[in-house]
Scaffold this active site. Structure first.
Site, PDB file in Angstrom:
ATOM      1  N   CYS A 144       0.757  -1.183   0.013  1.00 29.61           N
ATOM      2  CA  CYS A 144      -0.117  -0.074   0.083  1.00 29.61           C
ATOM      3  C   CYS A 144       0.856   1.067  -0.035  1.00 29.61           C
ATOM      4  CB  CYS A 144      -0.947  -0.042   1.213  1.00 29.61           C
ATOM      5  SG  CYS A 144      -1.899   1.453   1.631  1.00 29.61           S
ATOM      6  N   CYS A 147      -0.544   4.044   2.292  1.00 32.54           N
ATOM      7  CA  CYS A 147      -0.230   3.949   3.640  1.00 32.54           C
ATOM      8  C   CYS A 147       1.354   4.141   4.087  1.00 32.54           C
ATOM      9  CB  CYS A 147      -0.549   2.458   4.172  1.00 32.54           C
ATOM     10  SG  CYS A 147      -1.926   1.899   3.248  1.00 32.54           S
ATOM     11  N   ASP A 148       2.196   3.788   3.123  1.00 27.91           N
ATOM     12  CA  ASP A 148       3.604   3.603   3.526  1.00 27.91           C
ATOM     13  C   ASP A 148       4.372   4.524   2.664  1.00 27.91           C
ATOM     14  OD1 ASP A 148       2.904   1.790   5.525  1.00 27.91           O
ATOM     15  OD2 ASP A 148       2.991   0.083   4.073  1.00 27.91           O
TER      16      ASP A 148
END
Ligand code: NAP
Length: 318
Positions: A144, A147-148
């Site tokens: 992701c 997200c990261d």
């Protein structure tokens, strides 16, 4: 004591929430089990919670963020009285009437009983299944970018895959990374033309064509990928400190494995409409669609499931 509902909707991506909006407006008072925030495979809101801008959902000419779109759908379902619960169905029994669902493994009694169930559990990321991958997940390896991505500022990273997801991840990651190498097993991308053009035009994106990943390297953190040229069989190390896997998805069918009919590729078989082989069990969204897999088609199939449920309940006089 169990809660009884006429319709239990499992999943809260576009399919589950659209089914919830329609069922709630039809006065069916649906219970929606949204999933758990800690889970990457069935978190509330589904896969769109992991995406950045969605440019092709009709009605948003400037695009809309995945989480914002899902927040809107959620609010719309709640406005009409859907009972949304952030938890996970651990077990589902579709062999008895009413259907029974357990939210805790430890309970003897089911938590919810339902006349009908809409399965909208979506799909989760496919993994490469190579050495180092499982060990380094969340230690430089991710599924992701949204997200990261932030953690990879100024780094050289790789994205594995050649579809729209891979290109979307790669383009997003150029905001942070020094370079993004797209590692693809063939010499041609599967992604849509518009995404390809954007990726080719981005100076930070490099392409490792005909390249198969053999191993994710690193002890405590990712330090590289051991790859093989599929044409020459030569191996070499790609020096990257981050790896994003974007090679597609598998449907989340665990709740109906052994009960519902599945297709050869493992998706819940539906038709006509959202009907499954089990009376009263309907399926919508990515758990039953390995072809279109779009937010808008998923939402559309959630609408179909709600209408099918409503008519099915009415025909039974339930
Ligand atoms: P996808 O279209 O199935 O693409 C998967 C990619 O991963 C393919 O290039 C495939 O290679 C590669 N791959 C699969 N298994 C692999 C393995 N074991 N090792 C190495 N590579 C592997 O999946 P997706 O990109 O997740 O997209 C799914 C659907 O969502 C598509 O319909 C897509 O259009 C849609 N989507 C749309 C958007 C958007 O419109 N913004 C964004 C994301 C996704 P091959 O090409 O060789 O098969």
């Amino acid at each position: 004591m169990s809660d009884h509902t006429r319709v239990l909707i499992i999943g809260s991506g576009p399919a589950g929430l659209t089914a919830a909006i329609y069922c709630a407006r039809a006065q069916l008072s649906p219970i929606v089990i949204e999933g758990e925030p800690s889970s990457t495979s069935d978190q509330p809101g589904g896969q769109l919670m992991l995406t950045t801008e969605i440019e092709n959902f009709p009605g948003f000419p400037e695009g809309i963020d995945g989480p914002e779109l899902m927040g809107n759908m959620r609010a719309q379902a709640e406005r009409f009285g859907a009972d949304l619960r952030v938890t996970k169905v651990q077990r589902l029994d579709v062999g008895t009437r009413p259907f029974r669902a357990w939210l805790s493994e430890d309970d003897d009694e089911p938590s919810v009983t339902a006349d009908a169930v809409v399965l909208a559990t979506g799909a989760r990321s496919l993994m490469l299944d190579v050495p180092g991958e499982a060990r380094l997940l969340s230690h430089g390896l991710s599924t992701c970018a949204t997200c990261d991505g932030f953690f990879f500022r100024g780094q050289d990273i790789a994205v594995v895959g050649g579809g729209d997801s891979a290109l979307e991840e790669a383009l997003f990651l150029t905001r942070f990374a020094s370079s993004v190498t797209l590692v693809h097993r063939r010499d041609r991308l599967r992604a849509s033309k518009i995404m390809q053009e954007r990726a080719f035009a981005n100076e930070k994106i490099r392409f490792a064509w005909n390249t198969q990943v053999l191993e994710v390297l690193g002890e405590e953190k990712v330090s590289g990928l051991r790859v093989r040229d599929t044409q020459t069989s030569e191996e070499h190390i790609l020096g990257v400190t981050g790896v994003f896997i974007a090679i597609g998805h598998v449907p989340n069918t665990a709740l109906v494995d052994g009960t519902a009919d599945l297709t050869e590729s493992g998706y819940v078989r539906t038709g006509p409409g959202s009907y499954t082989n089990i009376e009263g069990l309907f399926a919508a969204g990515d758990v039953q669609d390995d072809h279109y897999r779009q937010a808008v088609t998923s939402a559309g199939s959630g609408c179909m499931a709600a209408i099918d449920v409503e008519r099915w309940l009415e025909a039974r006089g339930a």
